[in-house]
Design a protein around this motif. Sequence first.
Motif, mmCIF file in Angstrom:
data_model
loop_
_atom_site.group_PDB
_atom_site.id
_atom_site.type_symbol
_atom_site.label_atom_id
_atom_site.label_comp_id
_atom_site.label_asym_id
_atom_site.label_seq_id
_atom_site.Cartn_x
_atom_site.Cartn_y
_atom_site.Cartn_z
ATOM 1 N N ILE B 520 1.235 -1.250 0.077
ATOM 2 C CA ILE B 520 0.097 -0.192 -0.168
ATOM 3 C C ILE B 520 1.358 0.942 0.284
ATOM 4 C CG2 ILE B 520 -2.237 1.370 0.772
ATOM 5 C CD1 ILE B 520 -2.922 -1.391 2.683
ATOM 6 N N THR B 522 2.251 5.204 0.829
ATOM 7 C CA THR B 522 1.733 6.630 1.322
ATOM 8 C C THR B 522 1.940 7.525 0.468
ATOM 9 O OG1 THR B 522 1.969 5.302 3.554
ATOM 10 C CG2 THR B 522 2.047 7.707 3.032
ATOM 11 N N CYS B 527 -0.500 12.797 4.463
ATOM 12 C CA CYS B 527 -0.995 11.829 6.005
ATOM 13 C C CYS B 527 -1.140 13.107 6.841
ATOM 14 C CB CYS B 527 -0.464 11.096 6.329
ATOM 15 S SG CYS B 527 -1.009 10.231 8.253
ATOM 16 N N CYS B 533 -7.883 4.802 8.585
ATOM 17 C CA CYS B 533 -7.010 4.378 7.385
ATOM 18 C C CYS B 533 -7.063 2.466 9.049
ATOM 19 C CB CYS B 533 -6.549 4.500 7.601
ATOM 20 S SG CYS B 533 -4.633 5.367 8.676
ATOM 21 N N VAL B 543 -2.444 1.174 10.128
ATOM 22 C CA VAL B 543 -1.735 2.554 8.727
ATOM 23 C C VAL B 543 -0.898 3.363 9.212
ATOM 24 C CG1 VAL B 543 -3.191 2.895 6.348
ATOM 25 C CG2 VAL B 543 -3.575 0.070 8.150
ATOM 26 N N ALA B 547 1.384 5.929 7.511
ATOM 27 C CA ALA B 547 1.193 7.186 6.690
ATOM 28 C C ALA B 547 1.948 7.928 7.161
ATOM 29 C CB ALA B 547 -0.331 6.587 6.146
ATOM 30 N N ASP B 552 5.692 3.117 2.814
ATOM 31 C CA ASP B 552 5.047 2.160 2.379
ATOM 32 C C ASP B 552 4.661 0.761 3.195
ATOM 33 O OD1 ASP B 552 5.070 4.110 0.151
ATOM 34 O OD2 ASP B 552 5.975 2.505 -1.008
ATOM 35 N N SER B 565 -7.500 2.411 2.325
ATOM 36 C CA SER B 565 -7.759 3.838 0.904
ATOM 37 C C SER B 565 -8.613 4.497 0.599
ATOM 38 C CB SER B 565 -7.181 2.650 -0.124
ATOM 39 O OG SER B 565 -7.322 3.639 -1.539
ATOM 40 N N CYS B 568 -9.729 6.933 3.623
ATOM 41 C CA CYS B 568 -8.661 8.163 3.978
ATOM 42 C C CYS B 568 -9.656 9.514 2.529
ATOM 43 C CB CYS B 568 -7.458 7.679 3.107
ATOM 44 S SG CYS B 568 -6.255 9.232 3.095
ATOM 45 N N LEU B 573 -3.923 6.860 0.253
ATOM 46 C CA LEU B 573 -3.604 5.021 0.459
ATOM 47 C C LEU B 573 -3.774 4.847 -0.786
ATOM 48 C CD1 LEU B 573 -3.992 5.084 4.244
ATOM 49 C CD2 LEU B 573 -1.778 4.741 3.248
#
Lengths: 449, 603
Positions: B520, B522, B527, B533, B543, B547, B552, B565, B568, B573
Amino acid sequence: MRIAIIGNGISGVTAARFLRKLSDHEITLISAETDYFFSRTALMYIYMGHMRFKDTQPYEPYFWEKNRINLVRDFVNSVDTDNKQLVMAKGANIAYDKLIIACGSTPNKFGWPGQDLKGVGGLYSFQDLENMEAYSDDLKRAVIVGGGLIGIEMAEMFHSRHIPVTFLVREKSYWDAVLPAEESEMINRHILENHIDLRLQTELKEIVDDGNGRACAVITNTGERIECGFVGLTAGVRPNVNFLKDSGIEIQRGIVVNEHLETNIPDVYAIGDCAQQNKPMPGRRPVEAVWYTGRMMGETVAHNICGNPVAYDPGIWFNSAKFIDIEYQVYGTVLAKAPEHHTAVYWEHSDGRKSVRLIYDKETEAILGFNLMGVRYRHEVCEAWIRAKTPIGEVLENLGLANFDPEFYDEYEADIIKQYNQQSGKQIKVKQKRGLSAAIKFLRKAVHA
Amino acid sequence: MSSNKSTDKTLVQKIGIGLFSLALLIFLASLSLSHYKIDMATLQNNLGSDYHWSFVQPEVAGLEGQEFGSSFAFLGAYEEAMRRAQAAIIKDVEENKGLTTSDGEYWSTILQDYKIKDLRFPLAKASSQGFLPSNVGLIFLLSIIMGIIGAFLYILPKTRLFPGIKNNHIYHSAMHNRGWLGIAAGVFLVGFYILLYFYPEHMVNWVLLVDPVSEALSGNPASQWFLYGFLYTIVILVMGIRMIIKYRHNRYQIIRTFSVMFFQTSFAFLIPEILVALNKPYFDFKNIWPLDYDFFFEWNIQNLTNSGTLGIFMLFWGIALFVVGVPLITYFYGKRWYCSWVCGCGGLAETLGDPYRQLSDKSLNAWKIERWLIHAVLVFAIFMTLAVLYTFLPPSGHWLNRTTLLLGASAAIAGIGYWFYQRNQTAQVVPTQALYAMLGGAVLIIAVIWINHASGSGNLFFVDSFKVRKWYGFSISSIFAGVVGTGFYPFMGNRVWCRFGCPLAAYLGIVQKFKSRFRITTNGGQCISCGNCSTYCEMGIDVRSYAQKGQDIVRSSCVGCGICSAVCPRGVLRLENSSVDIDTRTQALRTLHIAPEGVSLVQ
């Protein structure tokens, strides 16, 4: 060395974390607001029931002890810079060798009659949230004053509780000092389609006392009286520096600092929302109350204190927000009133809730900025293009590199290029579709260049 | 308590809740909508022994014609009668046949406990009479069909809201925040699983409800497992539609949800039933060892090898899935291809379980427990399978015998141990002490199996492999995967089994962690640490901790559901694959810079 940090927000906490990474100094983190660091940006989600308060705390309680960061829950009444100590409201004075002030902001009040009544409040601190919560039961209507990011958050919050909202915006269109006209108009539409009573070009004149010290209505500049049980003041924030009046620390709007985040008093630093750069970078404001600038300043100040002098460099501007259901990202220079030498390609989806605006220089064709509604772009790719002054044509051909929307989402690069070709008469084609591998290769090259 | 802390419900939605609740009540009450009269023919046929019947018949004769108000009273009387018959048989075997407990024939002649127990379900099902058995269609309509209609009346009007993340009031809801409704739902689910696994004879009326469906599909009457599969599929379909509506702005979620709905309906439910109707082995083509823990049990191997070409294909398909399919597809797409796109457990978690995802524990302690527990189950599953195979294989002769199995297993353990040791030298995955504990354990295991092999006991370890599999079946498959795995959705989130227990998830996770293109990403410095998340990660991954560092996310447990994702608010993400940086995925390469010179990496 004893380092005291006033404020446990993102700036103060980042400073503490990096001080610990870089040194063995004694670190004391002081807050009157909460026991533990929480993410201020998530206050709205607590109110709406998306998260619990503890979910907004990025570190578990054991973290602070493990990293030997002393937490003090107390209010700093004043700073005695001569004797290097903090005068506390409840506990004993705290002596320091270095002081970092990261005390954040406070909501603006412009001297409106009734602004200090009960049932009036902003949305910045945890206590502000508690205040909103306390007045939410049986609330018939809320009036929100100020058309910025916090205003629309507050509107969404009350809306989630089925409380009618009247949203007073002084400007002609929502947040039009920052958003270009089309994007601003898109948000106007979105506010209205959510049944929020948006009043453009309407200002607060007075908040009416119900006779018991509680707000019961507002009167606008048009003379209209709107009955309401809560008034949200969201007309921006200002540095929270009242307690420093007699400290000898130079204060203008915020605490004045140089590029090393030092104040006029030796061993006293200021970071985050409360700091005012004495020489801001070109195109940047002296006070920037943004999450990530606080984080960057926190990291920078830790390096400076630990004998590794670095200048604060926030890099290329970026930001993001979410307007109810519409996500917003911006990279680089996007001005509401475009100067003469700026031009743009603007594409809007037929659903009216997505758009992409690429701003570039008329003469050099260099890309200057990206303004995105409902579409996600890669931060680093946009930044690399802006830094390299990449011509708009090249950016468009490779626009897939920037696409950060989830897998299987529609890709709009071709539509954006079509829009550009129509307005420029050029014949650009999509060269690069969405995909991580290409983006990594591009970024590796960009970093080496 | 404020009255406005809940989502707005239309009249239709309220009617939907009413109908659903009524249907649920009728469903529960249907267990008591019959009486029990012993069905002698079923008892005699299922007993299958005239010798036994000659003792059982006089004991149960007194029950004939009697009406019992509940399954408990009926089965209590049955139990007493059978115990008397059992005692009489033992007496006869000892006194008239002169056998003792040391004779093998003694055990094959007496009426054993398991037989009495196994008879309970078919007997209770055949003996249930009265209102429900004669009105199956009506009750089916008023419980299952009305429940589905009620659910849709509640779900479909949600399309009136704008597409987008709609998590308002989740933590204000008694259903989704361990309030009284959540506790009630948990108790219901736990109760259902306990009945299903251990006391199916008390849920025969539910099984009767789906008898016509089963007859239509395979020509056979329904078992409790058919009922389970049927309800499981219905729930995934109904709650899948809810999921699609909730995330209708998100095509990843839509396609993924269709995928789990499809695999459950076809691969897990219809195809096995059709196979049975065609007299072929019951087989779920998407179930993979070691989640499919009995794949290598001798009855399954014999069943498949005795079923012609199709059976042999099934055997090879099952082996190919875990030998080739898992590593290869996980390399390309991460474990999500299975866990949140194909798997039945995942399918239920992503549909019925979606409203509970926020209840997973995100603490560091939970992560520590998770890592030990899930890998322990994987080791348990592997050794149980080895033990079963060992007992099943001939001591010598065939090329595949006990000795070659052990040689293969030892080589595999040593190879994995060596690889892991090497890997841990380059990038420390586990602390050195844990590494040595693991390696020591591996050596010990190899030593034990060879010592045991030398003793010629026929068991891989010092215990009977039948006992080992029984323990596994009870503790892991029934209690962990079923009762806790699903029953605890409203208490511990929707992935308790997948996160802490599933041996296949552990295997997929190892591949994902060490050799996969998946991660995943970032998105730079966007962020804001809000925590949506982490809150909505069903696997309890923090997560946000990645982030906010700009790192990642590469975690063995991530099932790639994509909800982090989706929720968010800042577009940070993205789930994606690339082989370009496959061995450096976890490096914080793209962490926020603060100045062009000097400071670069953030740990």
